[in-house]
Design a protein around this motif. Sequence first.
Motif, PDB file in Angstrom:
ATOM      1  N   SER A 118     -54.889  12.064 -37.315  1.00  0.00           N
ATOM      2  CA  SER A 118     -53.915  11.138 -36.737  1.00  0.00           C
ATOM      3  C   SER A 118     -54.533   9.789 -36.402  1.00  0.00           C
ATOM      4  O   SER A 118     -53.824   8.793 -36.288  1.00  0.00           O
ATOM      5  CB  SER A 118     -53.299  11.754 -35.480  1.00  0.00           C
ATOM      6  N   THR A 119     -55.844   9.741 -36.226  1.00  0.00           N
ATOM      7  CA  THR A 119     -56.525   8.476 -35.918  1.00  0.00           C
ATOM      8  C   THR A 119     -57.196   7.864 -37.141  1.00  0.00           C
ATOM      9  O   THR A 119     -57.898   6.862 -37.018  1.00  0.00           O
ATOM     10  CB  THR A 119     -57.597   8.714 -34.832  1.00  0.00           C
ATOM     11  N   SER A 120     -56.979   8.456 -38.306  1.00  0.00           N
ATOM     12  CA  SER A 120     -57.665   7.963 -39.506  1.00  0.00           C
ATOM     13  C   SER A 120     -56.989   6.748 -40.119  1.00  0.00           C
ATOM     14  O   SER A 120     -57.608   6.030 -40.900  1.00  0.00           O
ATOM     15  CB  SER A 120     -57.740   9.083 -40.551  1.00  0.00           C
ATOM     16  N   GLY A 121     -55.724   6.522 -39.779  1.00  0.00           N
ATOM     17  CA  GLY A 121     -55.003   5.397 -40.354  1.00  0.00           C
ATOM     18  C   GLY A 121     -54.478   5.630 -41.751  1.00  0.00           C
ATOM     19  O   GLY A 121     -53.924   4.710 -42.369  1.00  0.00           O
ATOM     20  N   LEU A 122     -54.622   6.836 -42.283  1.00  0.00           N
ATOM     21  CA  LEU A 122     -54.136   7.136 -43.631  1.00  0.00           C
ATOM     22  C   LEU A 122     -52.635   7.357 -43.617  1.00  0.00           C
ATOM     23  O   LEU A 122     -52.072   7.821 -42.613  1.00  0.00           O
ATOM     24  CB  LEU A 122     -54.837   8.382 -44.181  1.00  0.00           C
ATOM     25  N   PRO A 123     -51.957   7.057 -44.718  1.00  0.00           N
ATOM     26  CA  PRO A 123     -50.512   7.336 -44.795  1.00  0.00           C
ATOM     27  C   PRO A 123     -50.238   8.832 -44.668  1.00  0.00           C
ATOM     28  O   PRO A 123     -51.087   9.671 -45.011  1.00  0.00           O
ATOM     29  CB  PRO A 123     -50.135   6.820 -46.194  1.00  0.00           C
ATOM     30  N   ALA A 124     -49.054   9.159 -44.196  1.00  0.00           N
ATOM     31  CA  ALA A 124     -48.686  10.561 -43.987  1.00  0.00           C
ATOM     32  C   ALA A 124     -48.764  11.355 -45.285  1.00  0.00           C
ATOM     33  O   ALA A 124     -49.165  12.519 -45.284  1.00  0.00           O
ATOM     34  CB  ALA A 124     -47.283  10.649 -43.383  1.00  0.00           C
ATOM     35  N   SER A 125     -48.379  10.728 -46.411  1.00  0.00           N
ATOM     36  CA  SER A 125     -48.408  11.450 -47.687  1.00  0.00           C
ATOM     37  C   SER A 125     -49.829  11.843 -48.062  1.00  0.00           C
ATOM     38  O   SER A 125     -50.068  12.930 -48.591  1.00  0.00           O
ATOM     39  CB  SER A 125     -47.796  10.580 -48.787  1.00  0.00           C
ATOM     40  N   GLU A 126     -50.808  10.967 -47.764  1.00  0.00           N
ATOM     41  CA  GLU A 126     -52.192  11.297 -48.080  1.00  0.00           C
ATOM     42  C   GLU A 126     -52.728  12.400 -47.151  1.00  0.00           C
ATOM     43  O   GLU A 126     -53.515  13.254 -47.572  1.00  0.00           O
ATOM     44  CB  GLU A 126     -53.069  10.053 -47.976  1.00  0.00           C
ATOM     45  N   LEU A 127     -52.309  12.363 -45.896  1.00  0.00           N
ATOM     46  CA  LEU A 127     -52.742  13.402 -44.966  1.00  0.00           C
ATOM     47  C   LEU A 127     -52.237  14.770 -45.404  1.00  0.00           C
ATOM     48  O   LEU A 127     -52.976  15.752 -45.415  1.00  0.00           O
ATOM     49  CB  LEU A 127     -52.229  13.089 -43.556  1.00  0.00           C
ATOM     50  N   VAL A 128     -50.948  14.836 -45.761  1.00  0.00           N
ATOM     51  CA  VAL A 128     -50.369  16.111 -46.191  1.00  0.00           C
ATOM     52  C   VAL A 128     -51.002  16.577 -47.485  1.00  0.00           C
ATOM     53  O   VAL A 128     -51.207  17.777 -47.702  1.00  0.00           O
ATOM     54  CB  VAL A 128     -48.843  15.979 -46.345  1.00  0.00           C
ATOM     55  N   ASN A 129     -51.352  15.629 -48.349  1.00  0.00           N
ATOM     56  CA  ASN A 129     -51.921  15.987 -49.647  1.00  0.00           C
ATOM     57  C   ASN A 129     -53.367  16.480 -49.549  1.00  0.00           C
ATOM     58  O   ASN A 129     -53.844  17.179 -50.441  1.00  0.00           O
ATOM     59  CB  ASN A 129     -51.865  14.781 -50.589  1.00  0.00           C
ATOM     60  N   SER A 130     -54.073  16.122 -48.476  1.00  0.00           N
ATOM     61  CA  SER A 130     -55.463  16.551 -48.338  1.00  0.00           C
ATOM     62  C   SER A 130     -55.530  18.069 -48.244  1.00  0.00           C
ATOM     63  O   SER A 130     -54.646  18.705 -47.675  1.00  0.00           O
ATOM     64  CB  SER A 130     -56.096  15.918 -47.096  1.00  0.00           C
ATOM     65  N   GLU A 131     -56.585  18.646 -48.796  1.00  0.00           N
ATOM     66  CA  GLU A 131     -56.654  20.107 -48.862  1.00  0.00           C
ATOM     67  C   GLU A 131     -56.748  20.750 -47.484  1.00  0.00           C
ATOM     68  O   GLU A 131     -56.232  21.847 -47.269  1.00  0.00           O
ATOM     69  CB  GLU A 131     -57.836  20.558 -49.725  1.00  0.00           C
ATOM     70  N   LEU A 132     -57.383  20.072 -46.526  1.00  0.00           N
ATOM     71  CA  LEU A 132     -57.479  20.630 -45.185  1.00  0.00           C
ATOM     72  C   LEU A 132     -56.096  20.870 -44.588  1.00  0.00           C
ATOM     73  O   LEU A 132     -55.800  21.938 -44.049  1.00  0.00           O
ATOM     74  CB  LEU A 132     -58.287  19.697 -44.282  1.00  0.00           C
ATOM     75  N   VAL A 133     -55.237  19.854 -44.671  1.00  0.00           N
ATOM     76  CA  VAL A 133     -53.880  19.987 -44.136  1.00  0.00           C
ATOM     77  C   VAL A 133     -53.040  20.884 -45.033  1.00  0.00           C
ATOM     78  O   VAL A 133     -52.254  21.709 -44.544  1.00  0.00           O
ATOM     79  CB  VAL A 133     -53.229  18.599 -43.984  1.00  0.00           C
ATOM     80  N   ALA A 134     -53.186  20.745 -46.349  1.00  0.00           N
ATOM     81  CA  ALA A 134     -52.400  21.559 -47.275  1.00  0.00           C
ATOM     82  C   ALA A 134     -52.677  23.042 -47.075  1.00  0.00           C
ATOM     83  O   ALA A 134     -51.758  23.871 -47.172  1.00  0.00           O
ATOM     84  CB  ALA A 134     -52.706  21.156 -48.715  1.00  0.00           C
ATOM     85  N   THR A 135     -53.914  23.406 -46.791  1.00  0.00           N
ATOM     86  CA  THR A 135     -54.249  24.817 -46.573  1.00  0.00           C
ATOM     87  C   THR A 135     -53.503  25.368 -45.370  1.00  0.00           C
ATOM     88  O   THR A 135     -52.947  26.475 -45.419  1.00  0.00           O
ATOM     89  CB  THR A 135     -55.762  24.984 -46.369  1.00  0.00           C
ATOM     90  N   GLU A 136     -53.477  24.603 -44.277  1.00  0.00           N
ATOM     91  CA  GLU A 136     -52.754  25.070 -43.087  1.00  0.00           C
ATOM     92  C   GLU A 136     -51.254  25.138 -43.346  1.00  0.00           C
ATOM     93  O   GLU A 136     -50.568  26.042 -42.843  1.00  0.00           O
ATOM     94  CB  GLU A 136     -53.046  24.144 -41.906  1.00  0.00           C
ATOM     95  N   LEU A 137     -50.726  24.199 -44.124  1.00  0.00           N
ATOM     96  CA  LEU A 137     -49.301  24.232 -44.455  1.00  0.00           C
ATOM     97  C   LEU A 137     -48.966  25.454 -45.304  1.00  0.00           C
ATOM     98  O   LEU A 137     -47.940  26.106 -45.092  1.00  0.00           O
ATOM     99  CB  LEU A 137     -48.901  22.948 -45.183  1.00  0.00           C
ATOM    100  N   VAL A 138     -49.833  25.748 -46.267  1.00  0.00           N
ATOM    101  CA  VAL A 138     -49.600  26.929 -47.103  1.00  0.00           C
ATOM    102  C   VAL A 138     -49.621  28.190 -46.251  1.00  0.00           C
ATOM    103  O   VAL A 138     -48.774  29.079 -46.403  1.00  0.00           O
ATOM    104  CB  VAL A 138     -50.665  27.005 -48.226  1.00  0.00           C
ATOM    105  N   LYS A 139     -50.574  28.304 -45.330  1.00  0.00           N
ATOM    106  CA  LYS A 139     -50.626  29.475 -44.458  1.00  0.00           C
ATOM    107  C   LYS A 139     -49.355  29.614 -43.636  1.00  0.00           C
ATOM    108  O   LYS A 139     -48.791  30.714 -43.503  1.00  0.00           O
ATOM    109  CB  LYS A 139     -51.838  29.372 -43.524  1.00  0.00           C
ATOM    110  N   THR A 140     -48.889  28.489 -43.068  1.00  0.00           N
ATOM    111  CA  THR A 140     -47.682  28.534 -42.235  1.00  0.00           C
ATOM    112  C   THR A 140     -46.457  28.908 -43.049  1.00  0.00           C
ATOM    113  O   THR A 140     -45.659  29.761 -42.648  1.00  0.00           O
ATOM    114  CB  THR A 140     -47.466  27.172 -41.560  1.00  0.00           C
ATOM    115  N   ILE A 141     -46.304  28.278 -44.213  1.00  0.00           N
ATOM    116  CA  ILE A 141     -45.108  28.514 -45.026  1.00  0.00           C
ATOM    117  C   ILE A 141     -45.103  29.923 -45.601  1.00  0.00           C
ATOM    118  O   ILE A 141     -44.080  30.624 -45.559  1.00  0.00           O
ATOM    119  CB  ILE A 141     -45.009  27.456 -46.149  1.00  0.00           C
ATOM    120  N   VAL A 142     -46.235  30.361 -46.123  1.00  0.00           N
ATOM    121  CA  VAL A 142     -46.296  31.707 -46.697  1.00  0.00           C
ATOM    122  C   VAL A 142     -46.085  32.758 -45.616  1.00  0.00           C
ATOM    123  O   VAL A 142     -45.360  33.741 -45.809  1.00  0.00           O
ATOM    124  CB  VAL A 142     -47.637  31.926 -47.419  1.00  0.00           C
ATOM    125  N   GLY A 143     -46.722  32.568 -44.472  1.00  0.00           N
ATOM    126  CA  GLY A 143     -46.505  33.501 -43.371  1.00  0.00           C
ATOM    127  C   GLY A 143     -45.054  33.547 -42.926  1.00  0.00           C
ATOM    128  O   GLY A 143     -44.515  34.623 -42.630  1.00  0.00           O
TER     129      GLY A 143
END
Length: 404
Positions: A344-369
Amino acid sequence: MPPDTSGPDTSGPRPAGTSGLQLALRGIVVAAAVLSLLGLWWLWPGDLGTAVAEDQPELVSARVLAVEIVEPAGPRDDLSPLDASGLILLDVVVLEGEQEGAVLALDLPAEGYPEFRVGDVVELLPAEVPGQGTTWFVTDLRRLGALGWLAAALVGGVLLVGRWRGLRALVGLGLSLAVVVGFMLPAILAGSAPPLVALVGGTSILLVTLSLSHGLGPMSTAAAVGTLGALILTVVIALVAIDGARLTGLPDEDAVLARFALGELDLRGLVLAGLIVAALGVLDDVTVAQASTVFTLYEADPQQTFGQLVARGMRVGRNHIASVINTLFLAYAGASLGLLVLFSTSGLPASELVNSELVATELVKTIVGSLGLLSAVPLTTVIAAASVVGTDPAASSRPGQHRH
């Protein structure tokens, strides 16, 4: 001539346990138990040869006698970032080993250490430095006392509220921990496929904890089959999602360090294994609650049809879905809160944050669960309703109850 109605009435509820579906569900549970036992035998790691090397120095306990904080005098070019944050001066007395009773004066950077207090016990690591003799490093604060009190509070609370069933739940918790630490982790370290290890270990945990906490009656059988079905579906969805999102597991620094230490470790499989274990606990909660709801509804009104029982059970299930999915999201968000703050303090656009594997992994875990939970509620509701409708409600009692 009117039919003879003087014989015994056979139109009432059938005795519980005579239902063909209940017998089939028990067969599924028995088959799952046999397969999990075979999996444990086949994947059992044996001796990994991971004993601590003889030249590895042992940690030494020491008690803090005095603490002094030295604030930084100001920015200096000759200081490292850690030293520039200030210093912690500790006087400690060694509690064990060859140096027992020796008083040591240690200085630590203020950054990266907890707040030390007089009387604290710390762990010291001795290291031989050429020309300087033995140098002592503070590796961590001993927290076993605080953890012991917390564990005692948990055990006392569970026994006070849950009584006999709480005791069985604690036994199940201990067995779950034993499976994870004694089988799953060593088997993965031995080179077995993490998803297969997680599935075998998870099935074993599921069957043991369900039988201990809720008995071996029709309700727990329906919950077990519902959990197994939802777990298998969750694994299938996870395989598709991990492949579709091209997750590698490389952003997990701990997993990468373990891979370097072991030489070979399936990081993608480790992501899936973690997802299976995390989903299992939530699925267990949902399916037991849903099966118990259906059996309780039927016990209150045995005249209900299969359709009525499913419809009424789903009303409760929808409320449960809404709360549990939110709980699942908050659990994953809480575990990754530091990561979220960093991004949140990196200044990157939201689309890039979601696309990063760190965030994408947590999203996949949440959605699949969450998808696994969505499947568990209707599946368990249908199974429980089909197995109980038309049986004797006095015999098909709630979990752990046996009426005579």
